[in-house]
Design a protein around this motif. Structure first.
Motif, PDB file in Angstrom:
ATOM      1  N   GLN A 183      58.862  12.223  52.274  1.00 15.44           N
ATOM      2  CA  GLN A 183      58.712  11.641  53.609  1.00 15.44           C
ATOM      3  C   GLN A 183      57.353  10.994  53.822  1.00 15.44           C
ATOM      4  O   GLN A 183      57.254   9.883  54.338  1.00 15.44           O
ATOM      5  CB  GLN A 183      58.949  12.709  54.666  1.00 15.44           C
ATOM      6  CG  GLN A 183      60.417  12.941  54.974  1.00 15.44           C
ATOM      7  CD  GLN A 183      60.587  13.629  56.306  1.00 15.44           C
ATOM      8  OE1 GLN A 183      59.920  14.635  56.574  1.00 15.44           O
ATOM      9  NE2 GLN A 183      61.468  13.113  57.135  1.00 15.44           N
ATOM     10  N   VAL A 184      56.292  11.691  53.442  1.00 13.55           N
ATOM     11  CA  VAL A 184      54.961  11.129  53.689  1.00 13.55           C
ATOM     12  C   VAL A 184      54.673   9.950  52.774  1.00 13.55           C
ATOM     13  O   VAL A 184      53.820   9.111  53.079  1.00 13.55           O
ATOM     14  CB  VAL A 184      53.870  12.209  53.536  1.00 13.55           C
ATOM     15  CG1 VAL A 184      54.021  13.292  54.587  1.00 13.55           C
ATOM     16  CG2 VAL A 184      53.875  12.815  52.145  1.00 13.55           C
ATOM     17  N   THR A 189      57.818   5.904  59.387  1.00  9.60           N
ATOM     18  CA  THR A 189      57.154   6.533  60.532  1.00  9.60           C
ATOM     19  C   THR A 189      55.751   7.018  60.168  1.00  9.60           C
ATOM     20  O   THR A 189      54.818   6.932  60.977  1.00  9.60           O
ATOM     21  CB  THR A 189      57.991   7.711  61.046  1.00  9.60           C
ATOM     22  OG1 THR A 189      59.287   7.229  61.417  1.00  9.60           O
ATOM     23  CG2 THR A 189      57.335   8.382  62.239  1.00  9.60           C
ATOM     24  N   PHE A 190      55.583   7.517  58.931  1.00  8.90           N
ATOM     25  CA  PHE A 190      54.311   8.119  58.533  1.00  8.90           C
ATOM     26  C   PHE A 190      53.423   7.172  57.739  1.00  8.90           C
ATOM     27  O   PHE A 190      52.200   7.292  57.770  1.00  8.90           O
ATOM     28  CB  PHE A 190      54.585   9.405  57.744  1.00  8.90           C
ATOM     29  CG  PHE A 190      55.481  10.351  58.478  1.00  8.90           C
ATOM     30  CD1 PHE A 190      55.082  10.913  59.676  1.00  8.90           C
ATOM     31  CD2 PHE A 190      56.749  10.660  57.999  1.00  8.90           C
ATOM     32  CE1 PHE A 190      55.915  11.773  60.381  1.00  8.90           C
ATOM     33  CE2 PHE A 190      57.586  11.512  58.680  1.00  8.90           C
ATOM     34  CZ  PHE A 190      57.180  12.066  59.887  1.00  8.90           C
ATOM     35  N   SER A 194      48.516   6.740  60.806  1.00  7.13           N
ATOM     36  CA  SER A 194      47.754   7.896  60.325  1.00  7.13           C
ATOM     37  C   SER A 194      47.875   9.071  61.295  1.00  7.13           C
ATOM     38  O   SER A 194      47.836  10.236  60.883  1.00  7.13           O
ATOM     39  CB  SER A 194      46.283   7.514  60.151  1.00  7.13           C
ATOM     40  OG  SER A 194      45.732   7.077  61.395  1.00  7.13           O
ATOM     41  N   ALA A 196      50.605   9.823  63.085  1.00  5.20           N
ATOM     42  CA  ALA A 196      51.895  10.445  62.812  1.00  5.20           C
ATOM     43  C   ALA A 196      51.833  11.272  61.531  1.00  5.20           C
ATOM     44  O   ALA A 196      52.405  12.371  61.459  1.00  5.20           O
ATOM     45  CB  ALA A 196      52.979   9.376  62.706  1.00  5.20           C
ATOM     46  N   ARG A 197      51.147  10.755  60.533  1.00  4.49           N
ATOM     47  CA  ARG A 197      51.044  11.478  59.265  1.00  4.49           C
ATOM     48  C   ARG A 197      50.262  12.780  59.449  1.00  4.49           C
ATOM     49  O   ARG A 197      50.634  13.821  58.910  1.00  4.49           O
ATOM     50  CB  ARG A 197      50.377  10.590  58.221  1.00  4.49           C
ATOM     51  CG  ARG A 197      50.440  11.138  56.809  1.00  4.49           C
ATOM     52  CD  ARG A 197      50.170  10.055  55.765  1.00  4.49           C
ATOM     53  NE  ARG A 197      48.898   9.376  55.982  1.00  4.49           N
ATOM     54  CZ  ARG A 197      48.798   8.119  56.429  1.00  4.49           C
ATOM     55  NH1 ARG A 197      49.886   7.422  56.707  1.00  4.49           N
ATOM     56  NH2 ARG A 197      47.613   7.568  56.602  1.00  4.49           N
ATOM     57  N   TRP A 200      52.480  15.285  61.147  1.00  5.84           N
ATOM     58  CA  TRP A 200      53.506  15.830  60.256  1.00  5.84           C
ATOM     59  C   TRP A 200      52.909  16.882  59.327  1.00  5.84           C
ATOM     60  O   TRP A 200      53.528  17.912  59.070  1.00  5.84           O
ATOM     61  CB  TRP A 200      54.143  14.693  59.468  1.00  5.84           C
ATOM     62  CG  TRP A 200      55.535  14.978  58.972  1.00  5.84           C
ATOM     63  CD1 TRP A 200      55.975  14.849  57.693  1.00  5.84           C
ATOM     64  CD2 TRP A 200      56.661  15.394  59.725  1.00  5.84           C
ATOM     65  NE1 TRP A 200      57.310  15.161  57.597  1.00  5.84           N
ATOM     66  CE2 TRP A 200      57.758  15.517  58.842  1.00  5.84           C
ATOM     67  CE3 TRP A 200      56.857  15.713  61.072  1.00  5.84           C
ATOM     68  CZ2 TRP A 200      59.018  15.915  59.252  1.00  5.84           C
ATOM     69  CZ3 TRP A 200      58.117  16.117  61.492  1.00  5.84           C
ATOM     70  CH2 TRP A 200      59.178  16.223  60.584  1.00  5.84           C
TER      71      TRP A 200
END
Length: 446
Positions: A183-184, A189-190, A194, A196-197, A200
Motif C-alpha cells: 500500500q505505501v 492515496t499514500f 506525505s 496520509a503516509r 497510515w
C-alpha cells in the motif's frame, strides 16, 4: 435454603462498562474510516470507475485488518469491558469482511486496468505483478489470507487442533506486513501525500504495538513479577482436580472472580500447551485456584502435576465479573464444571443471591460443599437441580418457580453450550433484559 438479609439500594451507574467499551471501539473504527475517506478523496479519482472502487475497497480492507489486530491484542481495558469471547467473535467476522474487501480490490483493479488496455484479466494481473512495485507482495498476502480464511471456516475449524490452527493463523502477520508495504509503495492515496503516509504508518504502528504489548510484553512482565508455581493438586472426584498456584505480590495481580487465565504448566511434555481455565475461588492476594474436569490429555495430566512446577499464566481475561452488575440482587446458574467461576462470583457478590446448580447426578456436583457453606455465610439460596438433560429442568416455568423475581436480578450463567443456549432462551421468554444477562464462552483467536 433461604436466609433474609438487608438488601442494598439499586445502583444507578452512568454508562455501562460494556457500552463504554463497544462505543470506544466503534468510535476508533469510524473515525479512522472518515480519515481514510478524506485522504482518498484528496488524492483524486481515476478516470475508470472500477479502479476507483478497487482502491477504496483496498483501503477499507486494510483498515479493517488493522482493526482486527486491535481486537485480538487482549488489552486489559477492552477485555474487562467487552470480554475475550465477544472480541474474538468480532475478530472472526471482521476477518471475513477483510477477505471479501481484498478480493473485491483485486477484481475491480484488474478488470479496471484491463478495461483500459488490450489485455485480458489474467494477463493484466500478470502485467501488474511484473511492472508495479508491491503488487506481487499483495498477491502473496491475499493468498495467505484466503488460506487462513478457509481454515477458520466453521467446518474446518472444528476438525483442526487449536495448536495447528493457531500456527497457520500466525501467517496472517506475514500477510499484514506484505499488504502494508504494497500500500505505501503503490497506493495513490499514500504516494501523493506525505501526511496520509505518516497517518497510515501511525495507524499500523498503534495496531502492531497493541498486539506486541498485550500479547507479549504484559504477559512476560506479569510472569516475571509474580513467578507463579504450583503449591498443591487436590482431586475433587475421579474426573475433577483443583490446582493451587501461588507467587509473589499476588495482591497486585488485577484478577477478579469470574475471570480466567490461559495456563501453561511448564513441564517437559506440556509447556507448549495453553488452556483457558477459570478461577474457582475469588483471588485473595495469596493463592489462585483453578478446578478442571478431565476432557483430554492436557486436562488429565494436571492430576500428576508436582508441587513446585513453574506456571506461565496469561491474563486475567474476561468480562464475566461483578463490574457489569446492574441490579442489587443476582441469580447465578451453573452447569457441570461451569460452577467454577460461579463459585468464585458468589464469594465476591454483595446483595441477595440465588444459585442454581444443574448436574446429571449428585456425585457430579463439584465444589457443592463449598457452595453450600458460602450460601449459608452470605444468606443466599442454593438449589441443586439433578436429572437427565430431557426434560429440561431449567425451562421457563421451572426457573420462574425457583426465582419468582428473576426479571429483577442480574443473571450470571456458565455451563456446557447446549445448556447455556437453552437457559438463554428461557431467560428471554421470562423477560429478563439482555443488559442483566451475563455469560461468556471460552474461545481464542490469533
Amino acid at each position: 435454603m433461604t436466609t433474609l438479609q438487608e438488601r442494598p439500594a439499586a445502583s444507578r451507574p452512568g454508562v455501562r462498562p460494556g457500552v463504554l467499551g463497544r462505543t470506544g471501539l466503534y468510535a476508533v473504527l469510524l473515525a479512522n474510516a472518515v480519515v481514510v475517506t478524506v485522504f482518498f478523496v484528496q488524492a483524486g479519482f481515476a478516470s475508470n470507475t472500477l479502479i476507483v472502487l478497487g482502491r477504496l475497497a483496498g483501503l477499507y480492507g486494510a483498515l479493517l485488518m488493522a482493526f482486527q489486530l486491535l481486537l485480538v491484542a487482549r488489552l486489559p481495558w477492552f477485555d474487562r469491558r467487552i470480554g475475550m469471547d465477544r472480541l474474538t467473535s468480532w475478530h472472526r467476522w471482521t476477518g471475513f469482511s477483510v477477505l471479501w474487501l481484498l478480493l473485491a480490490h483485486v477484481v475491480f483493479i484488474v478488470f479496471g486496468y484491463a478495461q483500459s488496455s488490450s489485455l485480458d484479466p489474467v494477463n493484466q494481473l500478470v502485467d501488474l505483478a511484473e511492472t508495479v512495485e508491491g503488487v506481487l507482495r499483495a498477491i502473496t498476502a491475499l493468498a495467505i489470507i484466503i488460506v487462513v480464511g478457509v481454515v477458520s471456516a466453521r467446518y474446518a475449524r472444528r476438525r483442526l487442533a487449536y495448536e495447528t490452527w493457531h500456527f497457520i493463523h500466525l501467517y496472517t502477520y506475514v500477510a499484514v506486513v506484505l499488504a502494508f508495504t504494497h500500500q505505501v509503495a503503490a497506493g495513490t492515496t499514500f504516494t501523493s501525500s506525505s501526511v496520509a503516509r505518516t497517518y497510515w504508518y501511525a495507524v499500523w504502528g498503534v495496531a502492531l504495538a497493541s498486539v506486541f504489548a498485550g500479547r507479549l510484553v504484559l504477559p512476560l512482565w506479569r510472569n516475571l513479577r509474580h513467578r507463579l508455581r504450583v503449591t498443591a493438586v487436590v482431586p475433587e472426584n475421579d474426573d475433577v482436580v483443583s490446582v493451587y498456584v501461588t507467587g509473589r505480590d499476588l495482591d497486585r495481580l488485577p484478577a477478579r472472580a469470574g475471570q480466567f487465565f490461559l495456563w501453561r504448566f511448564l513441564t517437559r511434555d506440556r509447556w507448549w500447551q495453553a488452556n483457558p481455565f477459570s478461577l474457582s475461588a475469588a483471588p485473595d492476594g495469596r493463592t489462585l485456584r483453578l478446578t478442571v474436569k478431565r476432557a483430554g490429555d492436557g486436562s488429565a495430566a494436571l492430576r500428576h502435576l508436582k508441587a513446585g512446577t513453574r506456571v506461565f499464566a496469561e491474563g486475567p481475561y474476561g468480562a464475566f465479573t461483578t463490574l457489569h452488575r446492574t441490579r442489587p440482587d443476582a441469580l447465578l446458574i451453573a452447569g457441570g464444571v461451569g460452577v467454577t467461576p460461579i463459585r468464585a462470583l458468589l464469594e465476591e457478590l454483595h446483595g441477595h443471591a440465588v444459585v442454581i446448580y444443574r448436574v446429571a447426578t449428585d456425585r457430579d456436583a463439584v465444589l457443592y460443599d463449598e457452595l453450600r457453606e458460602l450460601a449459608l455465610a452470605k444468606g443466599a439460596e442454593l438449589h441443586l437441580v439433578t436429572g437427565p438433560p430431557v426434560p429440561d429442568r431449567l425451562a421457563p416455568r421451572e426457573l420462574a418457580r425457583l426465582v419468582p423475581d428473576i426479571a429483577d436480578r442480574d443473571v450470571y450463567l456458565c455451563g456446557p453450550p447446549p445448556m447455556m443456549n437453552a437457559v438463554l432462551g428461557s431467560l428471554r421468554e421470562l423477560g429478563v433484559p439482555r443488559t442483566q444477562t451475563h455469560f461468556e464462552r471460552f474461545s481464542l483467536a490469533g
